[in-house]
Design a protein around this motif. Structure first.
Motif, PDB file in Angstrom:
ATOM      1  N   ASP A   4       0.789  -1.224   0.000  1.00 53.39           N
ATOM      2  CA  ASP A   4       0.000   0.000   0.000  1.00 53.39           C
ATOM      3  C   ASP A   4       0.826   1.281   0.000  1.00 53.39           C
ATOM      4  O   ASP A   4       1.657   1.498   0.882  1.00 53.39           O
ATOM      5  N   HIS A   6       0.161   5.425   0.247  1.00 56.89           N
ATOM      6  CA  HIS A   6      -0.818   6.183   1.025  1.00 56.89           C
ATOM      7  C   HIS A   6      -1.171   7.477   0.308  1.00 56.89           C
ATOM      8  O   HIS A   6      -0.318   8.110  -0.315  1.00 56.89           O
ATOM      9  N   CYS A   8      -3.271  11.262   0.487  1.00 61.48           N
ATOM     10  CA  CYS A   8      -3.903  12.290   1.317  1.00 61.48           C
ATOM     11  C   CYS A   8      -5.176  12.797   0.643  1.00 61.48           C
ATOM     12  O   CYS A   8      -5.469  12.450  -0.501  1.00 61.48           O
ATOM     13  N   VAL A  13       0.449  11.077  -3.290  1.00 63.07           N
ATOM     14  CA  VAL A  13       0.700   9.663  -2.985  1.00 63.07           C
ATOM     15  C   VAL A  13       2.131   9.497  -2.482  1.00 63.07           C
ATOM     16  O   VAL A  13       3.070  10.031  -3.082  1.00 63.07           O
ATOM     17  N   TYR A  15       5.012   6.552  -0.513  1.00 62.96           N
ATOM     18  CA  TYR A  15       5.357   5.257   0.042  1.00 62.96           C
ATOM     19  C   TYR A  15       6.706   5.429   0.719  1.00 62.96           C
ATOM     20  O   TYR A  15       7.632   5.890   0.072  1.00 62.96           O
ATOM     21  N   GLY A  17       3.799   5.385   4.004  1.00 60.23           N
ATOM     22  CA  GLY A  17       2.814   6.364   4.453  1.00 60.23           C
ATOM     23  C   GLY A  17       3.350   7.215   5.593  1.00 60.23           C
ATOM     24  O   GLY A  17       4.339   6.878   6.238  1.00 60.23           O
ATOM     25  N   CYS A  21       0.690  14.299   5.111  1.00 60.42           N
ATOM     26  CA  CYS A  21       1.314  14.350   3.793  1.00 60.42           C
ATOM     27  C   CYS A  21       2.532  15.278   3.815  1.00 60.42           C
ATOM     28  O   CYS A  21       2.423  16.425   4.249  1.00 60.42           O
ATOM     29  N   GLN A  28      -3.197  11.579   5.641  1.00 59.85           N
ATOM     30  CA  GLN A  28      -3.246  10.501   4.658  1.00 59.85           C
ATOM     31  C   GLN A  28      -4.275   9.499   5.149  1.00 59.85           C
ATOM     32  O   GLN A  28      -4.063   8.825   6.147  1.00 59.85           O
ATOM     33  N   THR A  29      -5.400   9.444   4.462  1.00 60.36           N
ATOM     34  CA  THR A  29      -6.523   8.639   4.928  1.00 60.36           C
ATOM     35  C   THR A  29      -6.849   7.458   4.011  1.00 60.36           C
ATOM     36  O   THR A  29      -7.586   6.568   4.411  1.00 60.36           O
ATOM     37  N   ASP A  30      -6.320   7.445   2.799  1.00 61.44           N
ATOM     38  CA  ASP A  30      -6.624   6.379   1.846  1.00 61.44           C
ATOM     39  C   ASP A  30      -5.350   5.631   1.474  1.00 61.44           C
ATOM     40  O   ASP A  30      -4.242   6.118   1.682  1.00 61.44           O
ATOM     41  N   THR A  31      -5.531   4.461   0.893  1.00 56.73           N
ATOM     42  CA  THR A  31      -4.394   3.682   0.400  1.00 56.73           C
ATOM     43  C   THR A  31      -4.629   3.286  -1.054  1.00 56.73           C
ATOM     44  O   THR A  31      -5.765   3.287  -1.532  1.00 56.73           O
TER      45      THR A  31
END
Length: 87
Positions: A4, A6, A8, A13, A15, A17, A21, A28-31
């Motif tokens: 994953d 990450h 924000c 994006v 890596y 995470g 950000c 950063q809430t999504d992957t």
């Protein structure tokens, strides 16, 4: 097994995470799973003098993953990792 990166709220994006950000400071809430993507090695190093407990020789690579087609602000994300074979 997922790999994953990450994302924000502003679409940056990274890596690995981070809690915030590094680009804009948003959480950063999504992957974004990179495990099914093909990456391109942009550079690598082969270390023969490693610290105690690290295999020798040890090859590390920085791999760039194309993010085109994703709903993110960045065009690519890079990850560093240990190479499992020297082929």
């Amino acid at each position: 097994m997922s790999f994953d990166a990450h994302v924000c709220g502003n679409g940056h994006v990274t890596y690995p995470g981070h809690p915030l950000c590094p680009e804009c400071g948003a959480r950063q809430t999504d992957t974004l799973d990179l495990s099914e993507r093909t990456g391109e090695v942009v550079t690598w190093t082969h270390s023969t003098k490693t610290p105690s407990g690290v295999r020798a020789p040890n090859t590390l690579a920085i791999v760039e993953f194309d993010l085109s087609g994703e709903d993110v602000a960045d065009e690519f994300v890079r990850a560093i990792g240990q190479v499992t074979t020297d082929e």
